[in-house]
Design a protein around this motif. Structure first.
Motif, PDB file in Angstrom:
ATOM      1  N   TYR A  19       0.850  -1.190   0.000  1.00 17.83           N
ATOM      2  CA  TYR A  19       0.000   0.000   0.000  1.00 17.83           C
ATOM      3  C   TYR A  19       0.881   1.233   0.000  1.00 17.83           C
ATOM      4  CZ  TYR A  19      -3.757  -3.185   0.994  1.00 17.83           C
ATOM      5  OH  TYR A  19      -4.658  -4.202   0.903  1.00 17.83           O
ATOM      6  N   GLY A  20       0.335   2.323  -0.472  1.00 14.69           N
ATOM      7  CA  GLY A  20       1.053   3.591  -0.462  1.00 14.69           C
ATOM      8  C   GLY A  20       1.323   4.034   0.968  1.00 14.69           C
ATOM      9  N   THR A  21       2.270   4.921   1.132  1.00 13.57           N
ATOM     10  CA  THR A  21       2.676   5.354   2.468  1.00 13.57           C
ATOM     11  C   THR A  21       1.553   6.052   3.224  1.00 13.57           C
ATOM     12  OG1 THR A  21       3.641   7.338   1.483  1.00 13.57           O
ATOM     13  CG2 THR A  21       5.132   5.504   1.921  1.00 13.57           C
ATOM     14  N   SER A  22       0.622   6.660   2.542  1.00  6.18           N
ATOM     15  CA  SER A  22      -0.536   7.265   3.214  1.00  6.18           C
ATOM     16  C   SER A  22      -1.662   6.254   3.398  1.00  6.18           C
ATOM     17  CB  SER A  22      -1.061   8.454   2.416  1.00  6.18           C
ATOM     18  OG  SER A  22      -0.094   9.476   2.366  1.00  6.18           O
ATOM     19  N   SER A  23      -1.857   5.391   2.434  1.00  7.76           N
ATOM     20  CA  SER A  23      -2.945   4.408   2.478  1.00  7.76           C
ATOM     21  C   SER A  23      -2.750   3.360   3.566  1.00  7.76           C
ATOM     22  CB  SER A  23      -3.073   3.704   1.131  1.00  7.76           C
ATOM     23  OG  SER A  23      -3.343   4.620   0.108  1.00  7.76           O
ATOM     24  N   ILE A  24      -1.508   3.036   3.885  1.00  5.65           N
ATOM     25  CA  ILE A  24      -1.249   1.975   4.866  1.00  5.65           C
ATOM     26  C   ILE A  24      -1.841   2.337   6.227  1.00  5.65           C
ATOM     27  CG2 ILE A  24       1.057   2.779   5.569  1.00  5.65           C
ATOM     28  CD1 ILE A  24       0.182  -0.883   5.006  1.00  5.65           C
ATOM     29  N   LYS A  25      -1.871   3.612   6.558  1.00  6.05           N
ATOM     30  CA  LYS A  25      -2.440   4.050   7.843  1.00  6.05           C
ATOM     31  C   LYS A  25      -3.936   3.755   7.904  1.00  6.05           C
ATOM     32  CE  LYS A  25       0.871   7.809   8.230  1.00  6.05           C
ATOM     33  NZ  LYS A  25       1.064   9.242   8.185  1.00  6.05           N
ATOM     34  N   ILE A  26      -4.600   3.821   6.776  1.00  5.49           N
ATOM     35  CA  ILE A  26      -6.025   3.510   6.695  1.00  5.49           C
ATOM     36  C   ILE A  26      -6.229   1.998   6.624  1.00  5.49           C
ATOM     37  CG2 ILE A  26      -8.094   3.780   5.255  1.00  5.49           C
ATOM     38  CD1 ILE A  26      -6.749   6.456   4.294  1.00  5.49           C
ATOM     39  N   HIS A  27      -5.345   1.325   5.911  1.00  8.41           N
ATOM     40  CA  HIS A  27      -5.493  -0.111   5.671  1.00  8.41           C
ATOM     41  C   HIS A  27      -5.317  -0.957   6.938  1.00  8.41           C
ATOM     42  CE1 HIS A  27      -5.076  -4.088   4.023  1.00  8.41           C
ATOM     43  NE2 HIS A  27      -3.937  -4.194   4.672  1.00  8.41           N
ATOM     44  N   ILE A  28      -4.324  -0.672   7.755  1.00 10.83           N
ATOM     45  CA  ILE A  28      -4.002  -1.527   8.904  1.00 10.83           C
ATOM     46  C   ILE A  28      -5.218  -1.770   9.804  1.00 10.83           C
ATOM     47  CG2 ILE A  28      -2.617  -1.713  11.024  1.00 10.83           C
ATOM     48  CD1 ILE A  28      -0.928  -2.353   8.671  1.00 10.83           C
ATOM     49  N   PRO A  29      -5.938  -0.754  10.285  1.00  8.20           N
ATOM     50  CA  PRO A  29      -7.110  -1.034  11.133  1.00  8.20           C
ATOM     51  C   PRO A  29      -8.176  -1.868  10.415  1.00  8.20           C
ATOM     52  CG  PRO A  29      -6.511   1.285  11.280  1.00  8.20           C
ATOM     53  CD  PRO A  29      -5.691   0.691  10.187  1.00  8.20           C
ATOM     54  N   GLN A  30      -8.362  -1.623   9.117  1.00  7.53           N
ATOM     55  CA  GLN A  30      -9.341  -2.401   8.357  1.00  7.53           C
ATOM     56  C   GLN A  30      -8.900  -3.853   8.218  1.00  7.53           C
ATOM     57  OE1 GLN A  30      -9.600  -0.176   4.701  1.00  7.53           O
ATOM     58  NE2 GLN A  30     -11.074   1.278   5.555  1.00  7.53           N
ATOM     59  N   CYS A  31      -7.631  -4.063   7.998  1.00  9.29           N
ATOM     60  CA  CYS A  31      -7.089  -5.408   7.849  1.00  9.29           C
ATOM     61  C   CYS A  31      -7.167  -6.162   9.189  1.00  9.29           C
ATOM     62  CB  CYS A  31      -5.648  -5.335   7.346  1.00  9.29           C
ATOM     63  SG  CYS A  31      -5.018  -6.884   6.676  1.00  9.29           S
ATOM     64  N   GLN A  32      -6.918  -5.476  10.280  1.00 11.07           N
ATOM     65  CA  GLN A  32      -7.035  -6.095  11.602  1.00 11.07           C
ATOM     66  C   GLN A  32      -8.473  -6.532  11.856  1.00 11.07           C
ATOM     67  OE1 GLN A  32      -5.449  -2.864  13.954  1.00 11.07           O
ATOM     68  NE2 GLN A  32      -3.423  -3.816  14.063  1.00 11.07           N
ATOM     69  N   GLN A  33      -9.437  -5.684  11.522  1.00  8.83           N
ATOM     70  CA  GLN A  33     -10.848  -6.031  11.709  1.00  8.83           C
ATOM     71  C   GLN A  33     -11.242  -7.220  10.831  1.00  8.83           C
ATOM     72  OE1 GLN A  33     -12.961  -4.889  14.034  1.00  8.83           O
ATOM     73  NE2 GLN A  33     -11.158  -3.788  14.774  1.00  8.83           N
ATOM     74  N   LEU A  34     -10.768  -7.253   9.601  1.00 10.46           N
ATOM     75  CA  LEU A  34     -11.062  -8.364   8.708  1.00 10.46           C
ATOM     76  C   LEU A  34     -10.460  -9.662   9.248  1.00 10.46           C
ATOM     77  CD1 LEU A  34     -12.313  -9.388   6.081  1.00 10.46           C
ATOM     78  CD2 LEU A  34     -10.180  -8.749   4.923  1.00 10.46           C
ATOM     79  N   PHE A  35      -9.243  -9.597   9.763  1.00  9.07           N
ATOM     80  CA  PHE A  35      -8.601 -10.776  10.333  1.00  9.07           C
ATOM     81  C   PHE A  35      -9.443 -11.321  11.479  1.00  9.07           C
ATOM     82  CE2 PHE A  35      -5.973 -12.916  13.419  1.00  9.07           C
ATOM     83  CZ  PHE A  35      -5.193 -13.753  12.645  1.00  9.07           C
ATOM     84  N   LEU A  36      -9.863 -10.444  12.390  1.00 11.48           N
ATOM     85  CA  LEU A  36     -10.661 -10.868  13.536  1.00 11.48           C
ATOM     86  C   LEU A  36     -12.019 -11.419  13.097  1.00 11.48           C
ATOM     87  CD1 LEU A  36      -9.813  -7.955  15.995  1.00 11.48           C
ATOM     88  CD2 LEU A  36      -8.963 -10.321  16.072  1.00 11.48           C
ATOM     89  N   LYS A  37     -12.617 -10.814  12.095  1.00 10.13           N
ATOM     90  CA  LYS A  37     -13.907 -11.283  11.581  1.00 10.13           C
ATOM     91  C   LYS A  37     -13.774 -12.700  11.021  1.00 10.13           C
ATOM     92  CE  LYS A  37     -17.455 -10.003   8.230  1.00 10.13           C
ATOM     93  NZ  LYS A  37     -17.827  -9.023   7.193  1.00 10.13           N
ATOM     94  N   ARG A  38     -12.715 -12.940  10.257  1.00  7.30           N
ATOM     95  CA  ARG A  38     -12.483 -14.280   9.690  1.00  7.30           C
ATOM     96  C   ARG A  38     -12.221 -15.306  10.786  1.00  7.30           C
ATOM     97  NH1 ARG A  38      -8.607 -12.596   4.645  1.00  7.30           N
ATOM     98  NH2 ARG A  38     -10.267 -11.981   3.243  1.00  7.30           N
ATOM     99  N   GLU A  39     -11.500 -14.905  11.804  1.00 10.54           N
ATOM    100  CA  GLU A  39     -11.199 -15.837  12.902  1.00 10.54           C
ATOM    101  C   GLU A  39     -12.460 -16.209  13.678  1.00 10.54           C
ATOM    102  OE1 GLU A  39      -8.206 -17.453  13.557  1.00 10.54           O
ATOM    103  OE2 GLU A  39      -7.791 -16.590  11.589  1.00 10.54           O
ATOM    104  N   ARG A  40     -13.380 -15.265  13.823  1.00 14.05           N
ATOM    105  CA  ARG A  40     -14.628 -15.549  14.555  1.00 14.05           C
ATOM    106  C   ARG A  40     -15.506 -16.561  13.822  1.00 14.05           C
ATOM    107  NH1 ARG A  40     -14.270  -9.942  16.011  1.00 14.05           N
ATOM    108  NH2 ARG A  40     -15.507  -9.329  14.210  1.00 14.05           N
ATOM    109  N   LEU A  41     -15.322 -16.731  12.532  1.00 13.52           N
ATOM    110  CA  LEU A  41     -16.083 -17.714  11.767  1.00 13.52           C
ATOM    111  C   LEU A  41     -15.572 -19.137  11.958  1.00 13.52           C
ATOM    112  CD1 LEU A  41     -16.486 -15.753   8.408  1.00 13.52           C
ATOM    113  CD2 LEU A  41     -18.187 -16.028  10.229  1.00 13.52           C
ATOM    114  N   LYS A  42     -14.383 -19.286  12.502  1.00  9.79           N
ATOM    115  CA  LYS A  42     -13.777 -20.605  12.709  1.00  9.79           C
ATOM    116  C   LYS A  42     -14.238 -21.205  14.025  1.00  9.79           C
ATOM    117  CE  LYS A  42      -9.443 -19.344  10.433  1.00  9.79           C
ATOM    118  NZ  LYS A  42      -7.997 -19.229  10.675  1.00  9.79           N
ATOM    119  N   LEU A  43     -14.036 -22.494  14.152  1.00  9.73           N
ATOM    120  CA  LEU A  43     -14.262 -23.144  15.443  1.00  9.73           C
ATOM    121  C   LEU A  43     -13.330 -22.522  16.472  1.00  9.73           C
ATOM    122  CD1 LEU A  43     -14.380 -26.854  14.281  1.00  9.73           C
ATOM    123  CD2 LEU A  43     -16.330 -25.401  14.860  1.00  9.73           C
ATOM    124  N   ARG A  44     -13.769 -22.488  17.704  1.00  5.93           N
ATOM    125  CA  ARG A  44     -12.992 -21.826  18.749  1.00  5.93           C
ATOM    126  C   ARG A  44     -11.565 -22.388  18.857  1.00  5.93           C
ATOM    127  NH1 ARG A  44     -13.540 -17.929  21.790  1.00  5.93           N
ATOM    128  NH2 ARG A  44     -15.327 -17.822  23.114  1.00  5.93           N
TER     129      ARG A  44
END
Length: 98
Positions: A19-44
């Motif tokens: 990602y661009g040097t400015s875009s990465i600041k926006i991307h990281i929180p979104q990517c963290q939320q997506l990671f957590l969302k995907r993990e919640r779909l898995k078995l515990r």
């Protein structure tokens, strides 16, 4: 006339994308939320915690990564991404969860 060089890009430590040097600041929180969302779909028992960023990663993002240390910074982030891939229990090949 524009040169053929690409603008500097920063590697995300979670997804391995650039990602661009400015875009990465926006991307990281979104990517963290997506990671957590995907993990919640898995078995515990299969869920993983949110990976921690490499040492100094977030500080460098906030301060703005300069082109002088961009390669080292990106290598550190990409190695972090690779270390968090899921491994096959039989062959140990690594895969993304998507």
């Amino acid at each position: 006339m524009r040169s053929g060089r690409r603008p500097p890009a920063v590697v995300c430590y979670l997804c391995g994308q650039q990602y661009g040097t400015s875009s990465i600041k926006i991307h990281i929180p979104q990517c963290q939320q997506l990671f957590l969302k995907r993990e919640r779909l898995k078995l515990r028992r299969e869920q993983r915690p949110l990976p921690l960023p490499p040492p100094g990663y977030m500080e460098n993002i906030e301060q703005g990564v300069n082109s002088g240390n961009m390669n080292d910074f990106n290598d550190l982030a990409f190695n972090s991404y690779n270390s968090n891939l899921s491994a096959c229990p039989n062959c140990h090949r690594t895969f993304t969860d998507s």
